[in-house]
Design an enzyme around this catalytic site. Structure first.
Site, PDB file in Angstrom:
ATOM      1  N   CYS A   1      -8.236  -1.515  12.874  1.00  0.00           N
ATOM      2  CA  CYS A   1      -8.633  -1.063  11.529  1.00  0.00           C
ATOM      3  C   CYS A   1     -10.151  -0.987  11.448  1.00  0.00           C
ATOM      4  O   CYS A   1     -10.720   0.038  11.062  1.00  0.00           O
ATOM      5  CB  CYS A   1      -8.143  -2.016  10.442  1.00  0.00           C
ATOM      6  SG  CYS A   1      -6.547  -2.741  10.782  1.00  0.00           S
TER       7      CYS A   1
ATOM      8  N   GLU B   1      -2.187   3.027  12.036  1.00  0.00           N
ATOM      9  CA  GLU B   1      -3.328   3.789  11.517  1.00  0.00           C
ATOM     10  C   GLU B   1      -2.966   5.273  11.477  1.00  0.00           C
ATOM     11  O   GLU B   1      -3.228   5.961  10.500  1.00  0.00           O
ATOM     12  CB  GLU B   1      -4.574   3.576  12.398  1.00  0.00           C
ATOM     13  CG  GLU B   1      -5.288   2.256  12.174  1.00  0.00           C
ATOM     14  CD  GLU B   1      -5.950   2.152  10.796  1.00  0.00           C
ATOM     15  OE1 GLU B   1      -6.640   3.093  10.376  1.00  0.00           O
ATOM     16  OE2 GLU B   1      -5.749   1.116  10.134  1.00  0.00           O
TER      17      GLU B   1
HETATM   18  C1  LIG Z   1      -5.555   1.993   6.600  1.00  0.00           C
HETATM   19  C2  LIG Z   1      -6.945   1.497   6.769  1.00  0.00           C
HETATM   20  N1  LIG Z   1      -7.336   1.038   7.967  1.00  0.00           N
HETATM   21  C3  LIG Z   1      -8.581   0.574   8.137  1.00  0.00           C
HETATM   22  C4  LIG Z   1      -9.495   0.575   7.108  1.00  0.00           C
HETATM   23  C5  LIG Z   1     -10.902   0.086   7.329  1.00  0.00           C
HETATM   24  O1  LIG Z   1     -11.168  -1.044   6.624  1.00  0.00           O
HETATM   25  C6  LIG Z   1      -9.055   1.064   5.860  1.00  0.00           C
HETATM   26  N2  LIG Z   1      -9.881   1.104   4.792  1.00  0.00           N
HETATM   27  N3  LIG Z   1      -7.785   1.524   5.732  1.00  0.00           N
END
Ligand SMILES: Cc1ncc(CO)c(N)n1
Length: 259
Positions: A171, A244
């Site tokens: 992330c 993701e």
């Molecule tokens: C889904 C997702 N992954 C990572 C980040 C990064 O913090 C975010 N804002 N949202």
């Protein structure tokens, strides 16, 4: 023509690669470089193809060139806001699982920055779109958001500090890579892009600092770790990398519960 001859030798111990010797030949001269392959190099390498798909995802591309329809960005903001509420809780669990005060303080700092800085960018964009902070917070999670947050929270609660980091590293790391990529590709047009604040914040050195610190800690924690445990961490890293991708796809298609 220089040519790269690799791998010249691969030293293996406890079943994983410790070092790769690369020799580069320049017209008769031989320069020898020994580059140690770290565990985070291995993770990055194994998720490479998934991250490539994240970077070329139409939703990411449309943020980069500013063509993303506002209602789609609003949909993203809501789902991402509740995702970030759970993501922050992983840093709180980091405080609980940390082995020393310095590590506790750093997890607390990142937790605070996520809530005060990262989520504030979401609150500011939402306000521009007529969505209140309360509405953001009250968003119902879609199946993907629920599954992604649930996976991370479960692994973090029941696993070790290394499990927790392996889950949240994609992330922090992939968003930073996306931020840098979009800034590099669209830098000169950012003044006309309504998502420039999003791009600027994810490509900032301050945001990049978090994943670098997490990598350093993960390298420490995985030193001498048996291959079986490393594989479990790698699995977490790949699963959340795939989540993701699913998250980008979910917001692109505005997926929700069918009934
Ligand atoms: C889904 C997702 N992954 C990572 C980040 C990064 O913090 C975010 N804002 N949202």
């Amino acid at each position: 023509m220089p040519y790269i001859h690799l791998p010249r030798s691969v030293i293996q111990e406890r079943g994983f690669i410790l070092a790769v010797n690369i020799s580069i030949h320049f017209k008769g001269d031989t320069m020898k470089h020994t580059k140690s392959k770290t565990f985070s190099d291995r993770l990055h390498e194994s998720a490479k193809e998934i991250w490539k798909r994240n970077h070329s995802h139409p939703f990411v591309q449309a943020i980069g060139n500013g063509t993303l329809p506002e209602h789609k960005f609003a949909y993203y903001l809501k789902q991402d806001y509740i995702y970030l509420m759970d993501y922050s809780k992983l840093f709180a669990l980091g405080v609980i699982k940390a082995h020393n005060v310095e590590t506790m303080a750093k997890f607390a700092e990142i937790l605070n920055e996520t809530i005060q800085i990262e989520m504030d960018i979401h609150r500011q964009y939402a306000l521009e779109f007529g969505i209140t902070s309360k509405q953001l917070e009250d968003t119902e999670p879609t199946p993907t958001t629920l599954a992604y947050s649930g996976y991370m929270l479960n692994a973090a609660q029941h696993g070790t500090l290394a499990d927790l980091i392996a889950c949240l590293l994609p992330c922090a790391w992939d968003y930073y890579e996306i931020g840098l990529l979009l800034k590099e590709r669209n830098g000169k047009d950012l003044d006309n892009n309504r998502y420039s604040k999003w791009i600027e914040s994810y490509s900032s050195p301050e945001f990049g600092e978090a994943h670098k610190w997490l990598i350093t800690l993960l390298e420490e924690l995985t030193e001498g770790m048996p291959e079986k445990e490393l594989q479990r961490l790698e699995k977490h890293f790949l699963v959340t990398s795939r989540y993701e991708y699913l998250f980008w796809d979910m917001v692109q298609n505005e997926q929700d519960w069918p009934l």
